[in-house]
Design a protein around this motif. Structure first.
Motif, PDB file in Angstrom:
ATOM      1  N   MET A   1       0.818   2.631   1.170  1.00 37.78           N
ATOM      2  CA  MET A   1      -0.479   1.277   1.339  1.00 37.78           C
ATOM      3  C   MET A   1      -1.518   2.396   0.244  1.00 37.78           C
ATOM      4  SD  MET A   1      -2.013  -1.683   1.438  1.00 37.78           S
ATOM      5  CE  MET A   1      -0.874  -2.335   2.711  1.00 37.78           C
ATOM      6  N   ARG A   3      -1.807   4.658  -1.263  1.00 36.91           N
ATOM      7  CA  ARG A   3      -1.848   5.665  -2.441  1.00 36.91           C
ATOM      8  C   ARG A   3      -2.338   2.988  -4.037  1.00 36.91           C
ATOM      9  NH1 ARG A   3       3.370   8.066  -4.145  1.00 36.91           N
ATOM     10  NH2 ARG A   3       2.036   9.841  -2.806  1.00 36.91           N
ATOM     11  N   TYR A   4      -1.461   2.314  -3.494  1.00 38.35           N
ATOM     12  CA  TYR A   4      -1.488   1.006  -3.237  1.00 38.35           C
ATOM     13  C   TYR A   4      -3.625   0.748  -3.945  1.00 38.35           C
ATOM     14  CZ  TYR A   4      -1.764  -3.957  -4.403  1.00 38.35           C
ATOM     15  OH  TYR A   4      -1.392  -4.925  -4.979  1.00 38.35           O
ATOM     16  N   VAL A   5      -3.805   0.908  -3.002  1.00 35.81           N
ATOM     17  CA  VAL A   5      -5.011   0.911  -2.760  1.00 35.81           C
ATOM     18  C   VAL A   5      -5.862   1.882  -4.084  1.00 35.81           C
ATOM     19  CG1 VAL A   5      -7.513   0.616  -1.640  1.00 35.81           C
ATOM     20  CG2 VAL A   5      -5.676  -0.322  -0.706  1.00 35.81           C
ATOM     21  N   ARG A   7      -5.115   2.789  -6.678  1.00 36.97           N
ATOM     22  CA  ARG A   7      -4.526   2.295  -7.538  1.00 36.97           C
ATOM     23  C   ARG A   7      -5.121   1.459  -8.495  1.00 36.97           C
ATOM     24  NH1 ARG A   7       0.484   2.190  -7.585  1.00 36.97           N
ATOM     25  NH2 ARG A   7       1.079   0.225  -7.012  1.00 36.97           N
ATOM     26  N   ARG A   8      -5.706   0.270  -7.155  1.00 33.80           N
ATOM     27  CA  ARG A   8      -6.323  -0.782  -7.976  1.00 33.80           C
ATOM     28  C   ARG A   8      -7.177  -0.628  -7.598  1.00 33.80           C
ATOM     29  NH1 ARG A   8      -4.070  -5.589  -6.945  1.00 33.80           N
ATOM     30  NH2 ARG A   8      -7.028  -6.082  -7.927  1.00 33.80           N
ATOM     31  N   ASP A 296      -4.279  -9.535  -2.849  1.00 34.06           N
ATOM     32  CA  ASP A 296      -3.331  -9.091  -3.029  1.00 34.06           C
ATOM     33  C   ASP A 296      -2.239  -8.341  -1.669  1.00 34.06           C
ATOM     34  OD1 ASP A 296      -2.998  -9.628  -5.389  1.00 34.06           O
ATOM     35  OD2 ASP A 296      -3.824  -7.975  -6.231  1.00 34.06           O
ATOM     36  N   ARG A 307       6.124  -5.753  -0.142  1.00 34.39           N
ATOM     37  CA  ARG A 307       5.214  -4.641   0.715  1.00 34.39           C
ATOM     38  C   ARG A 307       5.482  -3.521  -0.439  1.00 34.39           C
ATOM     39  NH1 ARG A 307       5.591  -6.163   5.232  1.00 34.39           N
ATOM     40  NH2 ARG A 307       7.014  -5.150   6.696  1.00 34.39           N
ATOM     41  N   TYR A 308       4.342  -2.899  -0.504  1.00 37.60           N
ATOM     42  CA  TYR A 308       3.578  -2.091  -1.915  1.00 37.60           C
ATOM     43  C   TYR A 308       4.226  -0.189  -1.766  1.00 37.60           C
ATOM     44  CZ  TYR A 308       0.406  -6.282  -1.451  1.00 37.60           C
ATOM     45  OH  TYR A 308      -0.165  -6.780  -1.027  1.00 37.60           O
ATOM     46  N   ALA A 309       4.844  -0.157  -2.741  1.00 40.52           N
ATOM     47  CA  ALA A 309       5.007   1.092  -3.128  1.00 40.52           C
ATOM     48  C   ALA A 309       4.091   2.142  -2.940  1.00 40.52           C
ATOM     49  CB  ALA A 309       5.862   0.857  -4.089  1.00 40.52           C
TER      50      ALA A 309
END
Length: 309
Positions: A1, A3-5, A7-8, A296, A307-309
């Motif tokens: 999670m 890492r996804y945030v 990246r966004r 998101d 799920r977020y990779a």
């Protein structure tokens, strides 16, 4: 999670730079001189005009002005209004709470009535209730906001006398109710139609037949299984709609005489106040990007399969 945030957040940087640069270039590509316009038809001293431009940094190359604006923005400085010499941040601080109240009321009106109408129409697909909802929402989509605003102002304000035709106290939530309904009418129509389509489609899903076969209570089937899965496209639209409500308040605030962000943006465009326009647009872009990230993240809450990779 996390890492996804991260990246966004990194993806938001070029989006923000691109939008603000485009607005910045468009404003300064418009004909006319905002500093010269301060004097109107009066005679002026060219040296004084040059001194004002030098003080505001308007004599610098365009790329230098944009870089100075970005460096100031990082420090919370949205620039300075040319006419009043007031910082744009102060103008935003005075107008933003008014528009936020208006947008919040419009958003609540959209969510409550839009989802309710959409769910009723979806559960009664093909019946007279569904047809009535589709006709009403089509009417809201077809009629421009400024026409709907003037009609509501004339009918509820002048004819019936239920409300004041124009807002006299922007801090009064009651006076903002009618403008909020006008502002949120288009969004309500789209939310109702999105909810109706999603509900009608998910009613035919296997998991719904399984929930019914297991003998679960009807309220649990509708609220937990049906509505929760049907809200994913609706939440996507509502996330974008928050920024749209604030940006679309220009027309509504003008009709109902509300001194919010929309009113300030319209006046700044009319006077060609580039710093004010870019500052307000930058704020709206930040709100758009932040809400987009929150939406998101809400997907995983609404649908555990995501799920977020």
């Amino acid at each position: 999670m996390g890492r996804y945030v991260a990246r966004r957040l990194l993806q938001m940087i070029p989006v923000f730079l691109g939008v603000t640069l485009m607005v910045f270039l468009m404003m300064y590509a418009l004909p006319g001189d905002p500093v010269r316009a301060l004097y109107g038809d009066q005679t002026y001293d060219p040296a004084q005009i040059a001194a004002i431009k030098a003080d505001l940094g308007l004599d610098q190359p365009l790329w230098k002005q944009y870089m100075d604006y970005l460096f100031g923005l990082v420090q919370g400085d949205f620039g300075q209004q040319i006419a009043s010499q007031v910082p744009v941040s102060e103008i935003i601080a005075d107008a933003l709470p008014i528009t936020a109240r208006l947008a919040l009321l419009a958003f609540a009106f959209t969510v409550v009535f839009g989802i309710a109408l959409g769910m009723i129409a979806g559960l009664k697909a093909g019946r007279p209730v569904d047809t009535a909802v589709l006709i009403v929402t089509l009417l809201f989509i077809s009629v421009p906001v400024f026409v709907l605003g003037y009609l509501a102002q004339f009918f509820f304000g002048h004819t019936l006398g239920w409300v004041t035709p124009v807002v006299q106290d922007s801090d009064n939530w009651g006076e903002l109710l009618l403008p909020a309904m006008v502002l949120g009418s288009l969004s309500l129509a789209y939310v109702a139609r999105l909810t109706r389509t999603s509900i009608a489609e998910n009613l035919r899903s296997d998991y719904m037949r399984t929930a019914v076969a297991k003998g679960l209570p009807r309220h649990r089937i509708l609220s937990v299984h049906l509505l929760r899965n049907s809200l994913i496209p609706v939440v996507t639209f509502l996330g974008v709609d928050i920024g749209s409500l604030m940006a679309g308040a220009v027309v509504t605030e003008g009709i109902f005489n509300i001194n919010g962000i929309g009113s300030e943006l319209f006046e700044a465009l009319f006077r060609r106040e580039g710093s004010t326009v870019v500052g307000i647009v930058s704020l709206i872009v930040i709100i758009y990007l932040a809400v987009s990230l929150i939406v998101d993240l809400l997907y995983a809450v609404l649908d555990p399969r995501i799920r977020y990779a």
